[in-house]
Structures are given as C-alpha cells and as structure tokens.
Design a protein around this motif. Sequence first.
Motif, PDB file in Angstrom:
ATOM      1  N   LEU A 231       8.372  32.451 -33.788  1.00  0.00           N
ATOM      2  CA  LEU A 231       7.045  31.846 -33.597  1.00  0.00           C
ATOM      3  C   LEU A 231       6.616  31.105 -34.857  1.00  0.00           C
ATOM      4  O   LEU A 231       6.057  30.012 -34.797  1.00  0.00           O
TER       5      LEU A 231
ATOM      6  N   PHE B 228       8.570  27.926 -35.144  1.00  0.00           N
ATOM      7  CA  PHE B 228       8.016  26.943 -34.212  1.00  0.00           C
ATOM      8  C   PHE B 228       6.705  26.373 -34.764  1.00  0.00           C
ATOM      9  O   PHE B 228       6.452  25.170 -34.670  1.00  0.00           O
TER      10      PHE B 228
ATOM     11  N   LEU C 251       7.521  23.897 -37.339  1.00  0.00           N
ATOM     12  CA  LEU C 251       8.030  22.679 -36.693  1.00  0.00           C
ATOM     13  C   LEU C 251       6.878  21.847 -36.135  1.00  0.00           C
ATOM     14  O   LEU C 251       6.908  20.615 -36.197  1.00  0.00           O
TER      15      LEU C 251
ATOM     16  N   PHE D 146       5.990  18.087 -37.110  1.00  0.00           N
ATOM     17  CA  PHE D 146       5.817  17.046 -36.086  1.00  0.00           C
ATOM     18  C   PHE D 146       4.485  16.316 -36.292  1.00  0.00           C
ATOM     19  O   PHE D 146       4.414  15.090 -36.185  1.00  0.00           O
TER      20      PHE D 146
ATOM     21  N   LEU E  18       1.205  25.360 -25.783  1.00  0.00           N
ATOM     22  CA  LEU E  18       2.576  25.894 -25.740  1.00  0.00           C
ATOM     23  C   LEU E  18       2.672  27.198 -26.517  1.00  0.00           C
ATOM     24  O   LEU E  18       3.204  28.198 -26.030  1.00  0.00           O
ATOM     25  N   LEU E  19       2.134  27.149 -27.719  1.00  0.00           N
ATOM     26  CA  LEU E  19       2.236  28.309 -28.613  1.00  0.00           C
ATOM     27  C   LEU E  19       1.515  29.523 -28.027  1.00  0.00           C
ATOM     28  O   LEU E  19       2.075  30.624 -27.968  1.00  0.00           O
TER      29      LEU E  19
ATOM     30  N   ILE F 214      12.159  34.297 -25.180  1.00  0.00           N
ATOM     31  CA  ILE F 214      11.094  33.596 -25.898  1.00  0.00           C
ATOM     32  C   ILE F 214      11.690  32.820 -27.080  1.00  0.00           C
ATOM     33  O   ILE F 214      11.343  31.649 -27.318  1.00  0.00           O
TER      34      ILE F 214
ATOM     35  N   LEU G  97      11.494  28.854 -27.590  1.00  0.00           N
ATOM     36  CA  LEU G  97      10.958  28.288 -28.835  1.00  0.00           C
ATOM     37  C   LEU G  97      11.975  27.390 -29.535  1.00  0.00           C
ATOM     38  O   LEU G  97      11.607  26.473 -30.275  1.00  0.00           O
TER      39      LEU G  97
ATOM     40  N   ILE H 167      12.327  23.994 -26.941  1.00  0.00           N
ATOM     41  CA  ILE H 167      11.272  22.955 -26.915  1.00  0.00           C
ATOM     42  C   ILE H 167      11.517  21.882 -27.990  1.00  0.00           C
ATOM     43  O   ILE H 167      11.526  20.684 -27.669  1.00  0.00           O
ATOM     44  N   PRO H 168      11.759  22.258 -29.263  1.00  0.00           N
ATOM     45  CA  PRO H 168      12.023  21.191 -30.255  1.00  0.00           C
ATOM     46  C   PRO H 168      13.282  20.384 -29.934  1.00  0.00           C
ATOM     47  O   PRO H 168      13.296  19.167 -30.127  1.00  0.00           O
TER      48      PRO H 168
END
Lengths: 380, 408
Positions: free
Chosen positions: A17, A20, A23, A27, A165-166, B339, B343, B346-347
């Motif tokens: 998490l 992400f 990331l 972005f 999304l998160l 999960i 995760l 998606i990227p």
Amino acid sequence: MKILKLEMKKIIMFPMLWIFFVLCLAFNVLILSDSFYESYGNYVSDIAKETGVTIDDHFYNALLQINDMNNPNYAYLLEEAGDITDVFDNYNIAYVGEAYIKAMKIEGSQPAQMLREKYSLMQERIDKKGDTNESLTLFFGGQTYNNYWYGLSRLINVLLLEGILLSSLMVLLALGYEDMNKTDLTVFSTKIGRKINSKKLLAGIIIGVGGFFILVLLTLIPYLLLNGYPHIWHSSISSGFNYISDSIAGARPFATWQSFTVLTYMLASIGVSVLLLICFMLMSYCIGLLIRNSYIGFLVLIILNGLIVLVQTCIPLTNVIHYVFYLTPVYLYLLNSYWFTDGVSIIWSYFELRGAVGSLLILSAFCLLAGRYFKSKNLT
Amino acid sequence: MRIILNEMKKIWNIKIILLIIFSSLVVYNMFMSFNINYFFSNHPEQECYVFAMEMTKKYGKRIEQKEFDQFIKEKKLLLNQEFIQSIANESILTDNGIYTFDDMYLFFNAEGNRHIQLEKLNGDEEKLQLMSDSKCRIYGKEYDYIGFKFQTIMHIENDYLNAEKYIDYDISSQDTGPKSITRLQEIKDTKQYKNISINETRIINRIQPYFFFGSIVIMLGVIILISPLITTDNLRNMSLLQYTSKKGRKLLSHQLIACLISTFILVTLKVLIFGGIFSTLGTQVFWNNAFNAFYNHSYSTFDFTYGQWILMQVGLLYLLAFVLTFIVFVISKMSKNYITLILKGIPIFTVFVFICMRIFDKPFFMKNPLYRFTQIVGIELIVTLLLIALGIVGYVALYKKNGVMDIH
C-alpha cells in the motif's frame, strides 16, 4: 477500540500500500510537470499581493502605482483589468438549459421542465452575483482558464481517482486479510465474531480518508505554492476570467450555487471527495462481504461501476431515471469538474451533495443487508 | 503437454471469463462503439471518404492526371445538375443572383464577408440571415449534403494540383527532421501523392481511437486472465506441492507456456471479434492501396498498403500482449496475495496505457510521437521488441531465482 486499532495496524503494515502510495505521488509529479505553466499567471499572483484581488478603484490605483511599464505582463494586465466587466450583470443563463433541451431533444418532457426550473433557480443566484460584483475579482487574469482547468481541476480529478482506488483496496484488504492468512475461522469464532467486519470497515474508512488527506496535502501544497495560489486565495471562483466551455452551450461564466472563493471551492471539493470516497468504500464493503476473493471483488467493483454508466446510456433522455444515474458515485466522480455549478444537463441543483448524501444512505442500507447476509452465511 | 493443459484449465476459470466479457463490453460500449456507429458521420470528411472509394473502384491504387481531370469533370457536371435542382427550391438565393455553387461560394466566402454581403444586399440583415439559413439547408441532410460534396471536390482538386507544393512546404518546415525530409523527397520523386488511400481524418478520428481502445481491452483482458494464476497457487500453498513433483521447479516454464498460449487465444478471439465488427464498415476497399494520397497530409515512414498497416498493428498488439504476459507472470509469482497483485497490476496497466497511447498514435507515420522524437523508421516495432526483451530478462531472472530459492 483495541480491535479497531489492531485492524488499522493490519492495513498500515501492508507494505505494498505504501509503495502504491509513493507511485501515486510520483504520478502526480508527472502530471504536474505536464500541467500548463505560464509566467503571466505567477506575475498576476505577485501583483495581487500589492493590489488585492477585488477589481475596484483601490485595485486600479494600486496597479497604476506599481508602474512596471517595461514589463509586457504589466501592460497586458493593465489592459485586461481595464476591459473587465461584470459578466453576471444582466446575464441570462436560461439559454444554457434551452440549448441542452434542444440538443437532447427532450422538449415537452418532465426532465425538460425540471431543467428549466433548475435554471430559473440558478438565475436568482446569478442576479445576486451580479449585485455583489462577484465576477470582478482577479484570479489569474487571462491565464485563469489554463491554470485552473489544466492545473488545479485536473489535479483534484487525479487525486480523487487515486483516493478511490486506494481506499476501496484498503477496505477489500481489511475484509480479506483473515482469509489471506487463513485466520478467518479463528477470528469468527472469537467473542466479537463476525461483528469484526464493522470494525474492519471503520478501520478502512479512517485509514482511507487519512491516506487521501495525506495524498492531497503532499500533492496540492507544493503545487499551490509553486503556482502562486496563496495570493489569489480570496478571488472568487466565479471570476470573470474563469469560464466553462462545451460544444452545446459554448463558453459561459463559471456560475456556482454559492459564492465561493478559490480556497473555499477547493475545500468544498475536497469535502465532497471524502463523501465520495466513503461511498466507494461502502461499495467495496458490500462486495467484499459477498465475494471472498478480493481479486474478483475488486474487478466486480470496477465492472459494476462501468455497467452503471452503460445502463444509463440505454435509458431514454426523456425519462427522469436517466438523470438519477448522475447521482451515483461513479457519475459524481466523472462530473467532478462541474461540482457546485449548474451541472449542465443534470436536472437538480447541488447534484454533487444530493448524490453523495443519497448514495451514502443507500449504500449504508446495502451494507446492513450484506452484513446480515454474511452473519447467516455458512463459512467453510 | 498435460501439465500445460491443466494449467490452462486453471487460467480459463469461468468467473474470470465472465469478468473479461463484462469488462470488454463496458470498454467497447463506452469508448469503441462510437467510432463504428459514427464512422459515416462528420462532414466533409464523409464526402472525401466516399470520393476516395469511388476513385479507387474506378481507377485502382493510383490516379494519373488525365484520369483525375476526367473524374473531376464528371463529378462537377453531376453535382452541378444536382445543385441546380436543389437551389430551385431556395428562391431567396436565386432571387439574389446565386445560381451555381461557385456563386454561393463566392458570396459567402468573400473577404471581410459580412460587410461585403450586406453591401450587396443594401444592408438588409434579415435577408442575409434568410440566405444563410438557406445555405445551411444546402449543406444539410435536406439536400443530401450537396454543399459539402461540392466543397470537397473543390478541395480535392486543389490538393491534387498543389500536392508537390504541399510536400515542398513540409520539407522546408523547421519542424521536419532530416530523415523526414529524405522520406518526403522520396514521396515527391516517386509521385506517391498520386496514390488513392483512405482519408486521414477517418484514420485519426475513427480508426486510431478504435485501435487504441481495442489495445486497452486486450491488455485489460490479459491482466485479468493471467495475473491470478500463480498468486492463487501461492495462496493455496500449491507451489510447495508442485516443487515436490517430478517436474519440480521447472514447472514455472510450463506455467509460462500455458500463459503465453492463453494470451494468444485471448488476443486472437478479441481481434476476430473487434476486427469482425470493424470489417462491417467496408474499409477493405482500400486494402491494397498505399498511403500518402494527395488529399492527406500525414505521410508514412516507409511504403506499405492499408492492409499491411492493419496487419502490422495487429502484430504489435500480439507482441505487446506477450510483453504484458511476461510482466504479469513475474508480478503474479512475486505476489503473496490478491491485494498485492492488484496494487502491482494497476501501475503496470497505467504504464501500458501510456505505451499504447504512444505506439498506436498514427503508427508508422511521420506524425507518430515516437518517430517524431527519434526519427527512427519502425520505432514502434523496436520499442515493442525492447519491451519483449525486458519481459524475457525479467522472467529469466525470476526462473533463476526460483531455482535456488530456499523453501520455508
């Protein structure tokens, strides 16, 4: 409380998490580096420090005192400020509704009537804006459209998507955590039993919303500081320099239901974003309780929202139900740049608040039903 | 072979198939169907497409000066007759001296037009409005878009006569790179501008978006299909059991083969379905025609036909899908739960959307962003092959690591 803390810890301690999250930040930096940047916008912001943002006699005097004639930006600002008129004075917005009624071919239907009523209500607000000279504020002058639509508005759009999304994944993670670690049957046989799911949802909401706020802070603050927003905070979002444009009604003033400054509009947008985030988390919770496989659950969440859009396009425009779909979370996300404005073809005022609150209530009811189903479900 | 088949059984799970079908339906209806349903809308692009079709049916792949003159002459004659019949119903135009398309064109396109028009009508604004309305009808459905037809034929004639001039203009432009200049010179010398091809507005506005979103549907399908395979094994502790079998850790390569075959099947099915829908438009008329026609201003980086161009894009789709299979396979192996898999997925999907945006943006044409940046002919294929190499390297590293990894 202890259980809630432990559930929150489970989410926080999930390393992917965080990756992400980083990331997402990377972005956002990429998006920012691509966003429209013009020195004129920053120049206007610097000038606003001296002159204030309300365009009145004091503003003109202060601007003339600066007397920076060697700078082409100054000459341009002088010209722009001299030319500005109150766009809401004698502005009749009814034509926007009529243009949409004509384009959608819904003349004579109930939605057409409701659309006209909405615009007549909006007219009252516009008249008030005209009386208070709300449009006579600086914002970024002639650079407003690019700075706002390709900068702040686009950024809020991206942040919202990342947040959705998160946070949805956090709820799915919290619900699927025991199944993943083969501890589900043990946990469900404890004193708290299956009621633990509500704690998991709460933990997901707290971390999801908290994470969204951190994401917003880490992205928006550098962006706002670098692009000269602090000096124009108190400009009206409905400044004469800001406008909306589409192929049906053309370019028109950015009219909102309430009087918003740039700061309050941004905060209001973030507020609605949080409501929307919770809606998506509740949706994930329902799906997570019905489908144990979090991979399938996530895909079902995405496809379900896609299907909402698909079904809406199949309902005739003359049917009110077509417009009800605009109040669903997925549409509220898609229409985020129209929040607090007339919302073009949507037949209700404040569609974002009606939609977010309504969805929240309906989804809460669905969560209760899903919880009840899960309580009596055989676990193998 | 038996192991591969069993792995494929795991991949082609009914729930996954349903998810792929629904996701494809959603993306098709939201982003792709528009390009099919409204392929024949937009004017005057539509007229240009029809004229190009007529020319290729009559003259083949190229049109020489004499043939072109004859075509224009015939068309103008025919359209004139049609125009005269149409304008007879529009007395407001004929009463003011407009009898032919040229008259109408001159009147409405005069320089400083509104002022001159009003002068001609003695300042009668109401009459001018009525005449404008009448002109709109001439251009509209009521008269079968005769105005647009005439306008297009004039533009086509102008483009043919000035084709070399336009190429020269592009050559002298500061934005044109050295390799592009050589290619433009070649197009000019070999008179490729005499080619008849599908018009570029159809390509840019309809075919390219269809291909781009088609590639997205395919990439999405590959991710949904392939990614859960090994993660599910990990979750069920199957990997440990698999390692004790006769094949042992080499099973990984069988799983990869199963994934690659599944990707091939999925891409083939989607290409057949979406290609089948696309073929109903009838653009196959241009299948053997080359590009660089006089009415287009996008030039190909090397010589190929429309059919070859379509096949090259399909080839790129297959290659990109294989790249994604390698990458998704690696991340699936490296994910302990769903999960984590999502995760990571998606990227990767976002990156692939960006890659597809660049590759399928006028591929093999000078306007392709990758070509404009690098000036390398076939850069779209080179980038894809590099990505394949990256995917293979990733897999080899994973395979080696898996071979010596301690099992707990």
